[in-house]
Design a protein around this motif. Structure first.
Motif, PDB file in Angstrom:
ATOM      1  N   THR A   1       1.100  -1.096  -0.184  1.00 50.93           N
ATOM      2  CA  THR A   1      -0.054  -0.148   0.105  1.00 50.93           C
ATOM      3  C   THR A   1       0.823   1.299   0.089  1.00 50.93           C
ATOM      4  N   SER A   2       1.866   1.421   0.850  1.00 48.38           N
ATOM      5  CA  SER A   2       2.831   2.358   0.917  1.00 48.38           C
ATOM      6  C   SER A   2       3.407   2.710  -0.395  1.00 48.38           C
ATOM      7  N   ARG A   3       3.906   1.660  -1.095  1.00 53.83           N
ATOM      8  CA  ARG A   3       4.555   1.552  -2.390  1.00 53.83           C
ATOM      9  C   ARG A   3       3.714   2.380  -3.465  1.00 53.83           C
ATOM     10  N   VAL A   4       2.202   1.888  -3.305  1.00 58.64           N
ATOM     11  CA  VAL A   4       1.460   2.383  -4.418  1.00 58.64           C
ATOM     12  C   VAL A   4       1.212   3.767  -4.234  1.00 58.64           C
ATOM     13  N   LEU A   5       1.034   4.276  -2.849  1.00 63.77           N
ATOM     14  CA  LEU A   5       1.074   5.677  -2.695  1.00 63.77           C
ATOM     15  C   LEU A   5       2.160   6.289  -2.930  1.00 63.77           C
ATOM     16  N   VAL A   6       3.197   5.806  -2.862  1.00 62.34           N
ATOM     17  CA  VAL A   6       4.477   6.589  -3.374  1.00 62.34           C
ATOM     18  C   VAL A   6       4.618   6.855  -4.669  1.00 62.34           C
ATOM     19  N   VAL A   7       4.095   5.720  -5.364  1.00 61.23           N
ATOM     20  CA  VAL A   7       4.085   5.852  -6.821  1.00 61.23           C
ATOM     21  C   VAL A   7       3.145   6.788  -7.439  1.00 61.23           C
ATOM     22  N   ASP A   8       1.995   6.844  -6.748  1.00 60.52           N
ATOM     23  CA  ASP A   8       0.550   7.546  -7.087  1.00 60.52           C
ATOM     24  C   ASP A   8       1.461   9.212  -7.048  1.00 60.52           C
ATOM     25  N   MET A   9       1.861   9.509  -5.674  1.00 61.36           N
ATOM     26  CA  MET A   9       2.334  10.806  -5.285  1.00 61.36           C
ATOM     27  C   MET A   9       3.182  11.194  -6.515  1.00 61.36           C
ATOM     28  N   GLY A  10       4.119  10.312  -6.837  1.00 61.00           N
ATOM     29  CA  GLY A  10       5.231  10.462  -7.904  1.00 61.00           C
ATOM     30  C   GLY A  10       4.634  11.104  -9.377  1.00 61.00           C
ATOM     31  N   TYR A  11       3.461  10.351  -9.726  1.00 65.46           N
ATOM     32  CA  TYR A  11       2.725  10.766 -10.961  1.00 65.46           C
ATOM     33  C   TYR A  11       2.048  12.102 -10.614  1.00 65.46           C
ATOM     34  N   ARG A  12       1.542  12.238  -9.566  1.00 66.83           N
ATOM     35  CA  ARG A  12       1.026  13.556  -9.159  1.00 66.83           C
ATOM     36  C   ARG A  12       2.074  14.727  -9.298  1.00 66.83           C
ATOM     37  N   LEU A  13       3.152  14.433  -8.766  1.00 62.24           N
ATOM     38  CA  LEU A  13       4.129  15.696  -8.645  1.00 62.24           C
ATOM     39  C   LEU A  13       4.426  15.875 -10.141  1.00 62.24           C
ATOM     40  N   SER A  14       4.560  14.747 -11.064  1.00 60.67           N
ATOM     41  CA  SER A  14       5.203  15.040 -12.201  1.00 60.67           C
ATOM     42  C   SER A  14       3.980  15.841 -13.060  1.00 60.67           C
TER      43      SER A  14
END
Length: 136
Positions: free
Chosen positions: A43-56
């Motif tokens: 779950t934490s890895r999915v949230l980190v990847v999602d936040m990376g996409y949002r930041l991009s």
């Protein structure tokens, strides 16, 4: 050779379900702990990847907005160009520069002194210049 005693299924000396569950309880607890840790990690890895996409996406939008802002600043500078404004005033509004005798220069006022509500012209044409903030 050793012989094992047969387990009797009667009410005598058998193994109960409670004893089996008691022996399996640590293994079940350990499995549940590992499953929970794994779930939290995924779950934490999915949230980190999602936040990376949002930041991009936010960085891409920021760059687009900066380009748009620069373009609008250039357009504003072009629209405020005095030569352009004078041309518009002459051609579209029919304005022209006043003759030298029609321009009245008012003396500069000291910073602390109040303005008079009216200042009358110095020539005989009785042109009046009124302060815009004063009531009539």
């Amino acid at each position: 050779m050793s012989r094992s005693k047969p387990v009797s299924r009667g009410s005598g000396s058998g193994v109960t379900v409670g004893q089996v569950l008691l022996h399996l309880l640590p293994a079940v607890f350990l499995f549940a702990l590992f499953a929970t840790v794994g779930f939290v990690h995924v779950t934490s890895r999915v949230l980190v990847v999602d936040m990376g996409y949002r930041l991009s996406n936010a960085e891409t939008e920021e760059r687009a907005l900066i380009r748009e802002n620069d373009r609008l600043k250039l357009e504003l500078a072009t629209l405020k160009n005095p030569a352009r404004l004078e041309k518009l005033a002459r051609e579209k509004l029919g304005m022209s520069m006043p003759a030298g005798s029609l321009v009245i220069a008012l003396p500069a006022e000291p910073a602390g002194k109040k303005r008079n509500a009216r200042v009358e012209a110095r020539d005989a044409r009785s042109v009046r210049v009124a302060d815009r903030g004063a009531p009539h």
